[in-house]
Design an enzyme around this catalytic site. Structure first.
Site, mmCIF file in Angstrom:
data_model
loop_
_atom_site.group_PDB
_atom_site.id
_atom_site.type_symbol
_atom_site.label_atom_id
_atom_site.label_comp_id
_atom_site.label_asym_id
_atom_site.label_seq_id
_atom_site.Cartn_x
_atom_site.Cartn_y
_atom_site.Cartn_z
ATOM 1 N N HIS A 1 -26.142 -16.576 6.079
ATOM 2 C CA HIS A 1 -25.768 -16.133 7.431
ATOM 3 C C HIS A 1 -26.682 -16.777 8.474
ATOM 4 O O HIS A 1 -26.210 -17.336 9.477
ATOM 5 C CB HIS A 1 -25.863 -14.606 7.502
ATOM 6 N N GLU A 2 -27.993 -16.703 8.233
ATOM 7 C CA GLU A 2 -28.945 -17.278 9.186
ATOM 8 C C GLU A 2 -28.836 -18.801 9.218
ATOM 9 O O GLU A 2 -28.976 -19.423 10.274
ATOM 10 C CB GLU A 2 -30.371 -16.841 8.834
ATOM 11 N N HIS B 1 -26.098 -19.739 11.495
ATOM 12 C CA HIS B 1 -26.498 -19.706 12.904
ATOM 13 C C HIS B 1 -27.125 -21.037 13.316
ATOM 14 O O HIS B 1 -26.853 -21.560 14.405
ATOM 15 C CB HIS B 1 -27.509 -18.579 13.142
ATOM 16 N N GLU C 1 -21.716 -13.903 15.796
ATOM 17 C CA GLU C 1 -21.983 -13.102 14.600
ATOM 18 C C GLU C 1 -20.811 -13.156 13.630
ATOM 19 O O GLU C 1 -21.000 -13.279 12.417
ATOM 20 C CB GLU C 1 -22.295 -11.650 14.979
#
Length: 310
Positions: free
Chosen positions: A166-167, A170, A239
């Protein structure tokens, strides 16, 4: 162009749009203060003369200089700002690592290899009792991923890998620039508006200057709501994209769903408001428990993930 390349391109456009919006607002506030400074009788004529440099817009130029300096300083120091306030440790592979540190580093390397990425973010562990994570850095070359010690202890291997994915998403999507620009410049813009209202009023009697003063008063009221709406619009979109990116990298949406559920339950059962007061970092967290959070709700994020076909 692949789907992820399109996402990155869209985020670059959004980043530029955010920066342009803030520059316009900075300039508008500066022009209004310049109108008051010259005690103009006609607001429209004064604005035209200031914008065409028939009258030098001193305050406006100062505003632009402030905006430029803030952006440059934040680019250079954003990672240290994000890591401030808590004890943190860099996972340095040149030194002896603990079993957990080794596991986290291996998970990152697996994801980088599987996604064919040619950069490696620095990994940090933040000593904190709450479960969360964030990414930082202006671009891939100076990026980092930070995980709290509680998160590392309470998630299983696949859930941890999903959070790192997930990070990593980003970073791939250039989302950190959005966090930086919106989070920090919002605060600067509000300070500038307040400063203008209280320190540049004076005893102006001409109608143009009085109208400019009234507009500044109105801006002082609506700017907090405007910046919040802008943050919510950009951050909630990114997100969802990062969640989808994690599911894509994992080839499975279930680990990300389980991780979100565990983190949400942790915040439901504990009150961490007085522990972490870094507002800049909270905007970048994987999970934000505030009522008016820039993040979408866990329920909506899980529903979105379940619709994701792997």
């Amino acid at each position: 162009m692949t789907n992820f390349e399109k996402i990155i391109a869209q985020n670059r456009i959004k980043t530029n749009a955010v920066l342009a919006t803030y520059c316009v607002i900075f300039a508008f506030i500066g022009l209004l203060v310049d109108v008051i400074r010259i005690n103009a009788n006609d607001l429209g004529i004064a604005l035209f003369k200031l914008m065409t440099f028939q009258i030098f817009p001193t305050i406006t130029m100062i505003m632009f200089l402030v905006a430029f300096v803030v952006i440059v300083v934040c680019i250079q120091n954003f990672s240290s700002i994000m890591l401030s306030g808590d004890g943190y440790k860099l996972i340095d592979t040149s030194k002896v690592l603990s079993s957990k540190e080794n596991q986290i580093h291996r998970l990152l390397l697996e994801l980088l290899e599987e996604a064919n990425l040619h950069f490696e973010p620095k990994l940090y562990i933040i000593n904190a009792p709450y479960m969360n994570a964030f990414a930082s850095g202006w671009n891939e070359s100076n990026s980092l991923i930070a995980l709290t010690s509680a998160l590392i202890e309470r998630l299983d291997r696949d859930e941890l890998k999903a959070v790192i994915a997930h990070e990593l998403s980003h970073i791939r999507h250039n989302d950190i620039r959005l966090t930086m620009c919106v989070g920090i410049l919002s605060n600067i813009m509000l300070l500038v508006a307040n400063f203008s209202v209280y320190f540049f009023m004076g005893n102006r009697k001409n109608s143009g200057a009085n109208l400019a003063r009234m507009i500044l008063w109105v801006l002082q009221i609506i700017l907090p709501f405007l910046t919040l709406l802008l943050q919510m619009y950009l951050s909630r979109t990114r997100e969802y994209m990062a969640d989808s990116g994690a599911a894509f990298l994992m080839h499975d949406n279930k680990p990300m769903i389980r991780a979100l559920q565990k983190i949400s339950n942790d915040y439901t059962n504990n009150d961490y408001k007085e522990i972490d007061k870094n507002s800049t970092r909270s905007a970048a967290y994987l999970f934000n428990a505030e009522m008016f959070s820039t993040h979408p709700s866990i329920k909506n994020r899980i529903q979105s993930l379940r619709k994701r076909v792997i």
